[in-house]
Design a protein around this motif. Structure first.
Motif, PDB file in Angstrom:
ATOM      1  N   SER A 282       2.609   1.343   6.605  1.00 13.35           N
ATOM      2  CA  SER A 282       3.691   1.764   7.607  1.00 13.35           C
ATOM      3  C   SER A 282       4.928   0.733   7.578  1.00 13.35           C
TER       4      SER A 282
ATOM      5  N   GLY B  95       2.957 -11.995  10.775  1.00 14.28           N
ATOM      6  CA  GLY B  95       3.520 -11.173  11.821  1.00 14.28           C
ATOM      7  C   GLY B  95       2.322  -9.946  12.086  1.00 14.28           C
TER       8      GLY B  95
ATOM      9  N   GLY C 130      -7.130 -10.339  13.167  1.00 17.41           N
ATOM     10  CA  GLY C 130      -7.187 -11.456  12.284  1.00 17.41           C
ATOM     11  C   GLY C 130      -8.888 -11.735  11.922  1.00 17.41           C
TER      12      GLY C 130
ATOM     13  N   GLY D 102       4.382  -9.541   6.194  1.00 17.43           N
ATOM     14  CA  GLY D 102       4.030  -9.869   4.785  1.00 17.43           C
ATOM     15  C   GLY D 102       3.855  -8.624   3.893  1.00 17.43           C
ATOM     16  N   GLY D 103       4.025  -7.273   4.536  1.00 15.76           N
ATOM     17  CA  GLY D 103       4.057  -6.103   3.593  1.00 15.76           C
ATOM     18  C   GLY D 103       2.622  -5.636   3.289  1.00 15.76           C
ATOM     19  N   HIS D 104       1.611  -6.363   3.883  1.00 12.55           N
ATOM     20  CA  HIS D 104       0.191  -6.063   3.432  1.00 12.55           C
ATOM     21  C   HIS D 104      -0.500  -4.922   4.346  1.00 12.55           C
TER      22      HIS D 104
ATOM     23  N   ALA E 163       7.576  -9.133  16.954  1.00 11.43           N
ATOM     24  CA  ALA E 163       7.061 -10.576  17.434  1.00 11.43           C
ATOM     25  C   ALA E 163       7.775 -11.397  16.226  1.00 11.43           C
TER      26      ALA E 163
ATOM     27  N   MET F 279       0.781  -1.304  -0.058  1.00 12.09           N
ATOM     28  CA  MET F 279       0.063   0.047   0.148  1.00 12.09           C
ATOM     29  C   MET F 279       0.826   1.345  -0.157  1.00 12.09           C
TER      30      MET F 279
ATOM     31  N   ASN G 291      -8.670 -13.078   4.770  1.00 12.49           N
ATOM     32  CA  ASN G 291      -8.993 -13.772   3.569  1.00 12.49           C
ATOM     33  C   ASN G 291      -8.212 -13.892   2.504  1.00 12.49           C
TER      34      ASN G 291
HETATM   35  C1  LIG Z   1      -5.427  -6.900   0.372  1.00 15.03           C
HETATM   36  C2  LIG Z   1      -5.652  -6.841   2.128  1.00 15.03           C
HETATM   37  C3  LIG Z   1      -6.397  -7.865   2.725  1.00 15.03           C
HETATM   38  C4  LIG Z   1      -6.724  -7.931   3.800  1.00 15.03           C
HETATM   39  N1  LIG Z   1      -7.620  -8.782   4.323  1.00 15.03           N
HETATM   40  C5  LIG Z   1      -7.789  -8.787   5.562  1.00 15.03           C
HETATM   41  C6  LIG Z   1      -8.560  -9.748   6.326  1.00 15.03           C
HETATM   42  O1  LIG Z   1      -9.100 -10.356   5.606  1.00 15.03           O
HETATM   43  N2  LIG Z   1      -8.619  -9.777   7.606  1.00 15.03           N
HETATM   44  C7  LIG Z   1      -7.767  -9.131   8.356  1.00 15.03           C
HETATM   45  O2  LIG Z   1      -7.916  -9.174   9.548  1.00 15.03           O
HETATM   46  N3  LIG Z   1      -7.108  -8.322   7.782  1.00 15.03           N
HETATM   47  C8  LIG Z   1      -6.677  -7.914   6.441  1.00 15.03           C
HETATM   48  N4  LIG Z   1      -5.995  -7.186   5.979  1.00 15.03           N
HETATM   49  C9  LIG Z   1      -5.197  -6.221   6.861  1.00 15.03           C
HETATM   50  C10 LIG Z   1      -4.090  -6.842   7.457  1.00 15.03           C
HETATM   51  O3  LIG Z   1      -4.346  -7.967   8.137  1.00 15.03           O
HETATM   52  C11 LIG Z   1      -3.162  -5.968   8.450  1.00 15.03           C
HETATM   53  O4  LIG Z   1      -2.974  -4.761   7.564  1.00 15.03           O
HETATM   54  C12 LIG Z   1      -1.814  -6.580   8.781  1.00 15.03           C
HETATM   55  O5  LIG Z   1      -1.150  -5.616   9.567  1.00 15.03           O
HETATM   56  C13 LIG Z   1      -1.134  -6.813   7.590  1.00 15.03           C
HETATM   57  O6  LIG Z   1       0.127  -7.835   8.002  1.00 15.03           O
HETATM   58  P1  LIG Z   1       1.653  -7.980   7.392  1.00 15.03           P
HETATM   59  O7  LIG Z   1       2.352  -8.705   8.395  1.00 15.03           O
HETATM   60  O8  LIG Z   1       0.972  -8.214   5.754  1.00 15.03           O
HETATM   61  O9  LIG Z   1       1.714  -6.496   7.264  1.00 15.03           O
HETATM   62  P2  LIG Z   1       3.130  -5.549   7.223  1.00 15.03           P
HETATM   63  O10 LIG Z   1       2.741  -4.478   6.317  1.00 15.03           O
HETATM   64  O11 LIG Z   1       4.360  -6.437   7.057  1.00 15.03           O
HETATM   65  O12 LIG Z   1       3.132  -4.757   8.690  1.00 15.03           O
HETATM   66  C14 LIG Z   1       2.057  -4.007   8.903  1.00 15.03           C
HETATM   67  C15 LIG Z   1       2.438  -3.385  10.330  1.00 15.03           C
HETATM   68  O13 LIG Z   1       2.301  -4.426  11.309  1.00 15.03           O
HETATM   69  C16 LIG Z   1       3.373  -4.478  12.007  1.00 15.03           C
HETATM   70  N5  LIG Z   1       4.155  -5.413  12.087  1.00 15.03           N
HETATM   71  C17 LIG Z   1       4.169  -6.365  11.066  1.00 15.03           C
HETATM   72  N6  LIG Z   1       5.015  -7.374  11.468  1.00 15.03           N
HETATM   73  C18 LIG Z   1       5.125  -7.304  12.845  1.00 15.03           C
HETATM   74  C19 LIG Z   1       5.983  -8.070  13.772  1.00 15.03           C
HETATM   75  N7  LIG Z   1       6.522  -9.231  13.356  1.00 15.03           N
HETATM   76  N8  LIG Z   1       6.051  -7.633  15.071  1.00 15.03           N
HETATM   77  C20 LIG Z   1       5.530  -6.548  15.376  1.00 15.03           C
HETATM   78  N9  LIG Z   1       4.911  -5.903  14.606  1.00 15.03           N
HETATM   79  C21 LIG Z   1       4.741  -6.115  13.283  1.00 15.03           C
HETATM   80  C22 LIG Z   1       4.027  -3.350  11.746  1.00 15.03           C
HETATM   81  O14 LIG Z   1       3.838  -2.000  12.648  1.00 15.03           O
HETATM   82  C23 LIG Z   1       3.612  -2.728  10.342  1.00 15.03           C
HETATM   83  O15 LIG Z   1       3.930  -1.531   9.828  1.00 15.03           O
HETATM   84  C24 LIG Z   1      -5.844  -7.144   4.461  1.00 15.03           C
HETATM   85  C25 LIG Z   1      -5.028  -6.032   4.120  1.00 15.03           C
HETATM   86  C26 LIG Z   1      -4.809  -6.101   2.713  1.00 15.03           C
HETATM   87  C27 LIG Z   1      -3.983  -5.110   2.155  1.00 15.03           C
END
Ligand SMILES: Cc1cc2nc3c(=O)[nH]c(=O)nc-3n(C[C@H](O)[C@H](O)[C@H](O)COP(=O)(O)OP(=O)(O)OC[C@H]3O[C@@H](n4cnc5c(N)ncnc54)[C@H](O)[C@@H]3O)c2cc1C
Length: 465
Positions: free
Chosen positions: A101, A161, A168, A94-96, A220, A53, A154
């Protein structure tokens, strides 16, 4: 620094200062990390600088492989902070992340994608250990052959993470609750470099905060989770999925009818809606209904009720495996998703919510609507840092606003009904969002924890309590 090099060209004093900062990024780097970093001049920088994003321009991306790499990266950031007034520090699993951020401008990214091991510790008991850098599509692919399921988001590219620290909500929410409700242990590395093993009995307060507020307390690195055992006769079929496209003129009534249907349905049923207004001024609703096992005798009557909610354009019903339900696209993140997202947690899914959604859809691309009852309600309000245990609905809006203010203004009809927000599902990271994500007692308790484990604010990106 990388970002400002062009701007200060010709300004001798500024050029010198930037050179000093550049040198600092080099000299402060622990030896152990030398071969694990990617810098702006490196060939692979393009692939690691951004998140899904957000487009970023970090000075350094550390591709961590071990817990020691994480400890060293935190020490590195602490060292930089001695000479720089601010060091943006992002953790990326995961970067999602919705707010983007997990990347930044001019700072450090700790990328955990190589720490992605998934280990089944006890198959019969469903105990699984997963490193933070794994993505949910990978988890589904690994667990499905063992008839194990973990409730998650989903989307298969979302990281473990980000979700396991923040909430979730997905296809099994009513049946199994949130992902954080299945975390029974975790390893967290805090701003002082200390490695904490967390559980109900080991540092329980930090364990409380990790589950719902964990993104700002430290890194974490792994989670021990209680998976759900599915009683299927074949690994190819763990669940029943119904896909319906409704076309309705009356979205207000549709939302009320859907709300009544899902509320009365057994907990095995979870539903996920994407609602859009079409150019023909009718509403297209894409519904994914998931029954959390393959018991057709119990599922079919409920699937039939779903077909009676409104006019149907198309529908299909299939048995499928957990791995097919959460596919794993493995997209490269280059900040490709430009939309902005706001969300609301609401007490009831009824006609007034339908009216508010109708108003919002005058400008929004899509409104997502999910149930938040069932197993989510069975966890006590104070058991985790997710403060929204007795609400019925969670919805979000996808828009292309010119500003955060415009996004919130256009979402206002729904926000009037909101009693909370899901922090990790928001593009906006203002204090208003934070207060709705962690209201009242939860916010105070989490703030005390943040002050205790990260008093200097080393973890300074993303939503903060
Ligand atoms: C297309 C899309 C679909 C989604 N669908 C859902 C859904 O169905 N259900 C739902 O609940 N959410 C959903 N989300 C939201 C998503 O769960 C959150 O944005 C989540 O934070 C993404 O996790 P990530 O590890 O990919 O994120 P990242 O971009 O890697 O991290 C997001 C933030 O989380 C923190 N973080 C990441 N890893 C760690 C770690 N290991 N320890 C401590 N802090 C950490 C950091 O502050 C970071 O900035 C969706 C997001 C997108 C973009």
């Amino acid at each position: 620094m990388y970002t400002y090099k062009k701007k200060v060209k010709g300004d001798v004093k500024m050029e010198k200062q930037l050179e000093q900062i550049n040198q600092l990024f080099e000299t402060a780097l622990p030896k152990n990390l030398t071969n694990k970093i990617i810098k702006p001049e490196d060939r692979d920088y393009h692939y690691v600088r951004s998140s899904y994003m957000g487009v970023g321009r970090p000075e350094i991306v550390v591709m961590a492989e071990t817990n020691q790499d994480v400890v060293d990266t935190i020490a590195y950031v602490n060292e930089l902070r001695k000479s720089m007034s601010e060091v943006p520090f992002s953790i990326r699993s995961g970067g999602h992340g919705m707010s983007g951020s997990s990347t930044n401008v001019g700072g450090v990214i700790l990328d955990l994608s190589k720490m992605n091991a998934i280990e089944i510790l006890d198959e019969a008991a469903g105990i699984v250990k997963i490193q933070a850098g794994a993505q949910w599509g990978q988890v589904a692919g690994t667990l499905a052959p063992h008839d194990l399921i973990i409730t998650s988001g989903n989307f298969g590219d979302v990281g473990v993470g980000g979700i396991a620290t923040s909430g979730g909500s997905g296809y099994f929410t009513r049946h199994q609750g949130l992902t954080i409700d299945h975390v029974i242990g975790a390893t967290l590395i805090t701003a002082d470099g200390v490695i904490h093993e967390l559980s109900e009995t080991s540092e329980p307060e930090l364990f409380w905060g990790l589950r719902g507020g964990g993104t700002q307390l430290g890194v974490a690195v792994d989670f021990t989770l209680q998976a759900h055992k599915v009683n299927s006769t074949t690994h190819d079929a763990s669940v029943i999925q119904q896909h319906i496209t409704y076309v309705t003129e009356d979205v207000e009534q549709f939302v009320a009818n859907w709300g009544r249907w899902i509320k009365q349905a057994p907990q095995e049923m979870t539903s996920f809606l994407m609602i859009q207004k079409t150019p023909q001024n009718v509403y297209a609703v894409d519904a994914r209904n998931v029954w959390a096992n393959t018991d057709t005798e119990r599922a079919v009557p409920e699937l039939e009720k779903a077909l009676a909610i409104d006019k149907i354009y198309d529908h299909s019903e299939n048995m499928m495996s957990y791995a097919d339900l959460i596919p794993y696209p493995q997209s490269i993140h280059i900040g490709q998703q430009k939309i902005k997202i706001a969300n609301a947690i609401v007490d009831k899914v009824d006609a007034s919510l339908g009216r508010a959604i109708k108003e919002v859809l005058e400008t929004a691309h899509v409104v997502e609507l999910r149930p938040l009852d069932g197993k989510v309600h069975e966890v006590g309000q104070d058991e985790t840092a997710w403060a929204h245990r007795h609400r019925d609905g969670f919805l979000s809006v996808w828009m292309s606003p010119k500003s955060d203010d415009q996004l919130l203004a256009e979402f206002a009809p729904v926000m009037e009904l909101a009693t909370g927000m899901y922090g990790a599902y928001s593009s906006i990271t203002t204090s208003e969002v934070s207060e709705l994500a962690w209201p009242g007692k939860t916010g105070k308790r989490l703030k005390a924890l943040k002050n205790q484990v990260d008093p200097e604010g080393v973890f300074n990106t993303g939503l903060q309590v």
